[in-house]
Design an enzyme around this catalytic site. Sequence first.
Site, PDB file in Angstrom:
ATOM      1  N   LEU A  56       0.842  -1.198   0.000  1.00 14.68           N
ATOM      2  CA  LEU A  56       0.000   0.000   0.000  1.00 14.68           C
ATOM      3  C   LEU A  56       0.877   1.248   0.000  1.00 14.68           C
ATOM      4  CD1 LEU A  56      -2.734  -1.021   2.604  1.00 14.68           C
ATOM      5  CD2 LEU A  56      -2.594  -1.527   0.151  1.00 14.68           C
ATOM      6  N   ALA A 110      -0.395   4.477  -1.569  1.00  8.98           N
ATOM      7  CA  ALA A 110      -1.147   5.553  -2.221  1.00  8.98           C
ATOM      8  C   ALA A 110      -1.207   6.826  -1.388  1.00  8.98           C
ATOM      9  CB  ALA A 110      -2.563   5.075  -2.546  1.00  8.98           C
ATOM     10  N   ARG A 144       2.895  15.411   5.120  1.00  9.09           N
ATOM     11  CA  ARG A 144       3.781  15.911   6.174  1.00  9.09           C
ATOM     12  C   ARG A 144       5.271  15.867   5.792  1.00  9.09           C
ATOM     13  NH1 ARG A 144       2.539  12.638  11.203  1.00  9.09           N
ATOM     14  NH2 ARG A 144       1.391  11.274   9.789  1.00  9.09           N
ATOM     15  N   ASN A 179      -1.790  -2.335  15.876  1.00 10.18           N
ATOM     16  CA  ASN A 179      -1.671  -2.942  14.554  1.00 10.18           C
ATOM     17  C   ASN A 179      -0.547  -2.254  13.787  1.00 10.18           C
ATOM     18  OD1 ASN A 179      -2.242  -4.087  12.017  1.00 10.18           O
ATOM     19  ND2 ASN A 179      -3.761  -2.480  11.554  1.00 10.18           N
ATOM     20  N   LYS A 214      40.909  11.023 -14.370  1.00 13.10           N
ATOM     21  CA  LYS A 214      39.621  10.739 -14.992  1.00 13.10           C
ATOM     22  C   LYS A 214      39.831   9.805 -16.163  1.00 13.10           C
ATOM     23  CE  LYS A 214      37.831  12.186 -18.429  1.00 13.10           C
ATOM     24  NZ  LYS A 214      37.317  12.854 -19.619  1.00 13.10           N
ATOM     25  N   TYR A 239      46.706  16.618 -13.162  1.00 10.91           N
ATOM     26  CA  TYR A 239      45.464  16.161 -13.777  1.00 10.91           C
ATOM     27  C   TYR A 239      45.831  15.195 -14.898  1.00 10.91           C
ATOM     28  CZ  TYR A 239      41.386  15.805 -16.706  1.00 10.91           C
ATOM     29  OH  TYR A 239      40.356  15.287 -17.440  1.00 10.91           O
ATOM     30  N   ASN A 249      56.835   7.677 -13.709  1.00  7.34           N
ATOM     31  CA  ASN A 249      56.816   8.712 -12.686  1.00  7.34           C
ATOM     32  C   ASN A 249      56.290  10.003 -13.299  1.00  7.34           C
ATOM     33  OD1 ASN A 249      57.493  10.751 -10.766  1.00  7.34           O
ATOM     34  ND2 ASN A 249      58.844   9.246  -9.800  1.00  7.34           N
ATOM     35  N   ASN A 309      43.559  17.351 -22.409  1.00  3.53           N
ATOM     36  CA  ASN A 309      42.814  16.326 -23.151  1.00  3.53           C
ATOM     37  C   ASN A 309      41.644  16.895 -23.921  1.00  3.53           C
ATOM     38  OD1 ASN A 309      41.520  16.957 -20.715  1.00  3.53           O
ATOM     39  ND2 ASN A 309      40.515  14.970 -20.609  1.00  3.53           N
TER      40      ASN A 309
END
Length: 456
Positions: A9, A11, A16, A167, A349, A364, A375, A384
């Site tokens: 259930l 729905a 809140r 319950n 990357k 980078y 190295n 790039n």
Amino acid sequence: MPNLNIVILAAGKGTRMHSDLAKVLHEIGGQSILGHVLACAKALKPSKIIVVYGYGGEAVKAQFANEPIVWVNQAEQLGTGHAVQQALPHLEKNATTLILLGDVPLVASSDCQKLIDLATDKLAILSFNKTDPSGYGRIVRDGNGQVNAIVEHKDASEQQRKIIEVNTGMMAMPNNKLVQWLAQLSNNNAQGEYYLTDIVAFAVQQGVAVVAEITADEWSVTGINAKTDLAQIERIYQQRYAQRLLQQGVTLKDSARIDIRGELVCGRDVQIDVNCLFEGKVQLGDKVKIAPNCVIKNANIAAGTQIAAFSHIDDTQIGQNARIGPFARLRPGTTLADDTHVGNFVELKNAQVDSASKINHLSYVGDATVGKHVNVGAGTITCNYDGANKFRTVIEDDVFIGSDTQLVAPVTLGKGATIAAGSTITKDAPAGQLTFCRAKDQKSIAAWKRPLKVKK
Ligand code: UD1
Ligand code: CA
């Protein structure tokens, strides 16, 4: 055992939460609330999972498009009984139905299994003894302790409101009974809703046994209605995950300061220091050490590798005995072979770095293939990107790159090449040779004076 149908259930509007996002799409441990319920449901091997959705349903459906779910729209939320009635056309004859709530993420499959086992011929309810039962449906038992009815808080007498057994909303029953009971529901009650809980009284009238299984684990039955609940359940989820890791032998410097938003699989003698965040699927091999304040997402880190503080690792594979960080950033598509070193303020990357190569300071390296024993000097940049397209840099085995070097891709540095510091390399560098490209003359101006600040 009969087939199992599970009705979730979901729905409810979730007003809140004060959010545009459907309540069940909010996340606990990096997975949506409904995702948790669904995972529990799938573990029970049902023949059908039916989700009753309503408000914000299209977004919910989209997120679970690849799941084996039968979606049922409850256009108007007229109560939990009405919600289950919407699922009726999809229920199988002679199956058992388990009702779950879409906003209870820590639902325990062991509790569900107990209900299912009982429900071959009984109506089985999951209940809980709640210190403050206000708002919940009360389990009304007779003098012999037999369950007689569930009475909703708003319909309960003063006497019934003193009952602390409530319950949880989760229950299971045989489908042939459920079909009859749903047909009998009315909305003649304090809220004008079709209460699913009314089926308890119908069962009792028919002489069908009703059993309430009391769980001791409140969090496993706690629904999320507000961001306060979301925050609280998130902490419980994280505590429990951390406890499981400790029980498996992982060392956590502070079990309250780790967050896992996905799955963390650890080998033996793994150590994790404080304030680390793991996302997606992360695997840490034996003796891996993670220093404080690392963010690691979808990564595989092999045995003996150490990640120093404040490293950020995303979609990266790292071999054995590597040394990463502090302050390393490893971006998607990066692979680092065994014994590699990546130091502070280095960004990689989509770089594939072979064994024992070092990129230790302020560099980078993107879209690059780096061989063995290379190295890369401090401040080396692979250029790039020309503003439109990306190009690769290939650095073969045993290359030595001096500091402050730009490698303008596409470019290849041949095996054993040495690149002098301060070079801007735009053409391939031959193997085994020293290549440099700097401003020619170094001049000194003896009469040079530093500028002085102009007085106003
Ligand atoms: C319900 C139970 C109550 C129990 C409580 C536990 C009934 C009548 N009452 O209370 O005994 O103590 O859960 O939290 O069943 N939902 C729908 N459609 C609807 C109404 C509800 O899908 O028309 C869903 C909600 O999204 C939610 C669940 O049913 O996942 C429970 O609804 P909620 O309004 O939170 O519970 P109550 O009806 O107040
Ligand atoms: Ca309600």
